[in-house]
Design a protein around this motif. Structure first.
Motif, short mmCIF file in Angstrom:
data_model
loop_
_atom_site.label_atom_id
_atom_site.label_comp_id
_atom_site.label_asym_id
_atom_site.label_seq_id
_atom_site.Cartn_x
_atom_site.Cartn_y
_atom_site.Cartn_z
N TYR A 141 -15.15 34.71 -31.39
CA TYR A 141 -15.88 34.70 -30.29
C TYR A 141 -15.91 35.15 -29.08
O TYR A 141 -17.61 35.62 -28.97
CB TYR A 141 -15.60 32.97 -30.11
CG TYR A 141 -15.84 32.28 -31.15
CD1 TYR A 141 -17.20 31.66 -30.95
CD2 TYR A 141 -14.94 31.56 -31.75
CE1 TYR A 141 -17.23 30.73 -32.17
CE2 TYR A 141 -15.33 30.59 -31.91
CZ TYR A 141 -16.02 30.02 -33.17
OH TYR A 141 -16.30 28.89 -33.36
N SER A 142 -14.86 36.37 -28.35
CA SER A 142 -14.86 36.46 -28.03
C SER A 142 -15.17 38.20 -28.23
O SER A 142 -16.40 39.17 -27.72
CB SER A 142 -13.73 37.53 -27.26
OG SER A 142 -12.39 37.13 -27.42
N ALA A 143 -15.19 38.44 -29.22
CA ALA A 143 -15.58 39.51 -30.45
C ALA A 143 -17.11 39.70 -29.54
O ALA A 143 -17.40 40.88 -30.02
CB ALA A 143 -15.03 39.56 -31.80
N GLY A 154 -10.51 34.34 -31.02
CA GLY A 154 -10.71 35.84 -31.53
C GLY A 154 -12.38 36.31 -31.78
O GLY A 154 -12.75 37.26 -31.51
#
Lengths: 355, 355
Positions: free
Chosen positions: A202-204, A200
């Motif tokens: 990274y996608s943030a 999570g």
């Protein structure tokens, strides 16, 4: 650390290899995988027997918790081939330790050493031809764990899958990297999961990074979320600043990943007699140093990119170009580090581990 | 909003139904799914034709970005059956809007209305027997989207899968809920993804919640990560405080989810003439109110749990028990809300939508 042959792994060999179809001179980072993968499932409260088998898609239930609650962690490592055709890992124990720290923070079971390091050893023996000789050629290693248990209730899974997949790689970034200093968006909270290699995190970053890309910047230098005054990470890398002849990098913390490349650079710099200070660098210090000409270099550091020089940064719509140096500390340290990784220079630190 | 029959969905019916095997009186939240699921893939820059087909596992590549970078979002909704056997949704447009706000924040493609709401309408017509009559019986709806594109490079996926799965449900929590106020761990960063229903927000809470569970608390009241002085959310719910006869709840923000139940409670309270103030409540205010006896109620609010009364809270190792009230505002508002949802009372707000 025991990297010796492990009899506790089932091995199913691929009937053929894809290796002859690969253009190793024109690899795009992270999109080609070798012939095999390692799988080890956790269920009934314990880790099952690992299997190395042909790389292929696998089935998951639509309610698998990784899809709904992001309970997933990973590591990034590399294998290197020396001029004697021996394959080497770089500080694999550090990745193993960090993986299990991430696991703990994400309420996932820790992976045993014989599965993580023993399994990695076995699969690398099978895939050794995928590690190409020559500086810059590597086999990128992606150990990861996902929550495979089912049920749409926000609670830790009771089932997990640990996997290792391997991808032949050259450079991570190509071209110049300009960065923008974050004034609004953030990567991690105090008391959050920034120090874990949790999916999570990274996608943030994708949306803020897309906004930066649209403005002509490849990455963001993240700042602390409360005040946006402290420089923390660059994209998915740790970040170093050279002001005059001193290198600075932020201390690892709950918000900042304890990078293996980062700590290796600190050790190398110390050995080379470079003045290095591990402390928070404030945005105003960087801007002032850029304005008065004492800011010499900024570079990112991470396994994928190794050391990535940054050519300039933007802050509050002002762009600061960095000087082009003959005596780049970034490139000197990158050379030292990769010489150790490829066994071109003596490893006085004991960082390299032979497969 | 057009919920009329959509000819643009392929439907493959299950050959048999599991419904007769289900013990509807003893459901565990979120672990039983209906006979069908909806799938819609995004590739080549556009959404493909949706399919409703038998519920089953599906294949993903080991390098699918959802596993590595947590690019995944979801919504939580419910379907209700009234005494005429009609099936109703509650403010589905709110969930649809928020889903696409989450998509944007996570750099994912927005889902078209005809896929999200049109698809939901179609699958609910097929699964209407799974919605049981009687207050407390619901069919929990889980729309979600995951990044299915491959490659271990930290960048947005080019392929996605949107799905809807359905789970018959009774209560989310059973038993008393005691909470602990977060002093160290946090749920969301300023400039982070706290306002998105992003997968990574939920697994980040698992470890701190496990620590709370070990101390005898079911949930955590999250505070702002910078100062830990502002009360923000309770577990995976929004949170309300009643001091004397005034209700308080924090404003939605970048860190706080804009909950559908939350905003419905605010509207209901206003209609009922209850004094409601949307503002940050500080930890010291709560502790002081608990000490001087003006703190009457704390409750969580969310789709899964509806309204969840909290019996006490702990802060800095001191436990404060809440009074047992005859005139609970939480229970009064829960009654009003569920009466509207089950069509037992007139819906003057226009919140309910018939399937």
């Amino acid at each position: 650390m025991n990297l010796s042959t492990n009899n506790e792994i089932d091995i199913v060999r691929a009937s053929s290899t894809k290796i002859n179809d690969i253009d190793f001179d024109n690899l795009v980072f992270g999109n080609i995988f070798t012939d095999h993968m390692l799988i080890c499932d956790f269920k009934d409260g314990k880790w099952q027997k690992p299997t190395i088998k042909p790389y292929e898609p696998f089935l998951l239930d639509p309610s698998a918790k990784v899809f709904h609650y992001g309970q997933a962690i990973f590591e990034g490592m590399k294998a290197y081939k020396d001029n004697n055709d021996d394959v080497w890992l770089f500080r694999p124990d550090e990745n193993f330790d960090r993986f299990n720290k991430s696991a703990k923070r994400m309420a996932m079971p820790e992976v045993p050493e014989e599965v993580f390091l023993g399994g990695l050893h076995e699969i690398l023996k099978i895939e050794k031809d995928w590690v190409k000789k020559g500086k810059g050629n590597t086999l990128y290693i992606r150990p990861f764990m996902i929550a495979t248990g089912t049920g749409v209730v926000a609670a830790p899974s009771s089932q997990y899958r640990f996997m290792i997949i391997l991808s032949p790689a050259k450079a991570y970034y190509s071209g110049e990297v300009k960065v923008i200093i974050a004034e609004h968006y953030s990567r991690a909270a105090n008391g959050g999961i920034g120090a874990a290699k949790a999916a999570g995190n990274y996608s943030a970053q994708f949306y803020p990074t897309k906004l930066a890309n649209e403005q002509g910047f490849q990455q963001i230098i993240w700042t602390d979320d409360a005040t946006h005054t402290k420089l923390e990470e660059a994209g998915t890398m740790n970040v170093f600043f050279r002001i005059n002849d001193t290198l600075f990098t932020a201390p690892s913390s709950e918000r900042i990943l304890d990078g293996v490349t980062r700590k290796s650079i600190i050790a190398l710099a110390e050995k080379e007699g470079i003045d290095i200070q591990v402390r928070s660098v404030l945005v105003w210090e960087l801007v002032e140093a850029a304005k008065n000409g004492t800011l010499k270099e900024i570079f990112g550091a991470g396994t994928a990119a190794v050391i990535n020089p940054i050519v300039g940064f933007s802050y509050k719509d002002e762009y600061f170009e960095l000087p082009k140096l003959e005596d780049s500390v970034a490139l000197k340290l990158k050379d030292k580090l990769t010489n150790i990784q490829y066994k071109l220079e003596e490893d006085t630190f004991g960082w390299t581990v032979k497969i």
